[in-house]
Design an enzyme around this catalytic site. Structure first.
Site, short mmCIF file in Angstrom:
data_model
loop_
_atom_site.label_atom_id
_atom_site.label_comp_id
_atom_site.label_asym_id
_atom_site.label_seq_id
_atom_site.Cartn_x
_atom_site.Cartn_y
_atom_site.Cartn_z
CD GLN A 85 -7.65 0.15 0.56
OE1 GLN A 85 -8.19 -0.19 1.71
NE2 GLN A 85 -6.49 0.72 0.41
CB CYS A 114 -5.83 -6.16 3.42
SG CYS A 114 -6.24 -6.55 5.01
#
Length: 271
Positions: A85, A114
């Site tokens: 990621q 996020c």
């Protein structure tokens, strides 16, 4: 990193998409800050984990610094299938990171979910859900510059208050060639509020690629419930995959944390 990568070059890279067509529940170790490194991935693979993610890595640092690469990424021949990621905000930087990692992993994931302030202030993470053309461009660039057709390119997102914007983002990513999309069923502002599973259901109904239901699933029973909550209309054939947080005290009793897995909801056919 070098010793492990040298060994990995000799292994056969797997196609993670095969997992989605197996007809079985796919157990995935989600990206976790500080936890999802090689030692932890090796451990959970011993207990029937099918697919692992690395922690989020800042792509620009990874490309620029050998020290960052050695610190942030290690692997070995048994560490597959593996998704790396990345946090990125420029298409070419993400491509450069993907090209470096491609021989040693099975795909990359672009973090668009996020909500941490530092990430969003740098142009990373959840702020990207408001830049659908940029996300589409980043996915398309990786697809065009990576020769391996089995190399997965996925994204993880949060939802908008206006769900039409989320559906538009997902459809743009799908058109660019994204492999699957993980949907955390909360907006950027939400933290502990209930997950909007109804929103994930709508997104899934609008897509033909695998969709990951993400958020507040703490047991296998929760995973089953989320599957029913997000099921389209009962006419389509679906393979159950969802995301859950599962405390494996009987297996990994020495860990004092919750081990998070992901399971997917895949549209197999549409009638």
């Amino acid at each position: 990193m070098i010793d492990d990568i040298t060994e990995t070059k000799e292994c056969q890279i797997k196609d993670p998409m095969d997992l989605f067509h197996s007809g079985q529940v796919v157990k995935i170790c989600a990206p976790m800050v500080r936890y999802s490194k090689l030692a932890f991935r090796t451990l959970v693979r011993k207990y029937s984990c099918d697919l692992c993610y690395t922690p989020m890595i800042v792509a620009a640092d990874f490309v620029r610094s050998a020290k960052a690469r050695d610190s942030e990424f290690t692997t070995n021949k048994g560490d597959h299938p593996l998704i790396v990621q990345f946090a990125a905000k420029e298409a070419q930087i993400l491509c450069d990171a993907a090209r470096i990692i491609c021989p040693f992993a099975d795909g990359i994931d672009l973090n668009c979910g996020c909500p941490q302030r530092w990430a969003m202030s740098e142009g990373y993470g959840a702020c990207l859900i408001n830049k659908p053309e940029l996300v589409k461009d980043m996915v398309r660039h990786v697809r065009s510059q990576i020769d391996n057709p089995k190399f997965a390119v996925s994204i993880k997102i949060r939802i908008h208050e206006d769900l039409k914007r989320t559906v538009d983002l997902c459809q743009k990513a799908e058109a660019a060639g994204v492999s699957w999309i993980t949907v955390h069923g909360r907006s950027i502002e939400e933290r502990h509020q209930p997950v909007h599973y109804d929103a994930i259901k709508i997104i899934k109904q609008s897509m033909s690629i695998p969709i990951v239901a993400n958020g507040d699933i703490k047991s296998l029973k929760d995973a089953e419930n989320v599957h029913h909550l997000t099921e389209a209309d009962g006419k389509n054939k679906h393979t159950l995959f969802s995301k859950y947080t599962y405390q494996v005290l009987n297996i990994l009793y020495f860990l004092s944390t919750l081990t998070r897995f992901q399971v997917f909801i895949l549209n197999v056919s549409r009638t």
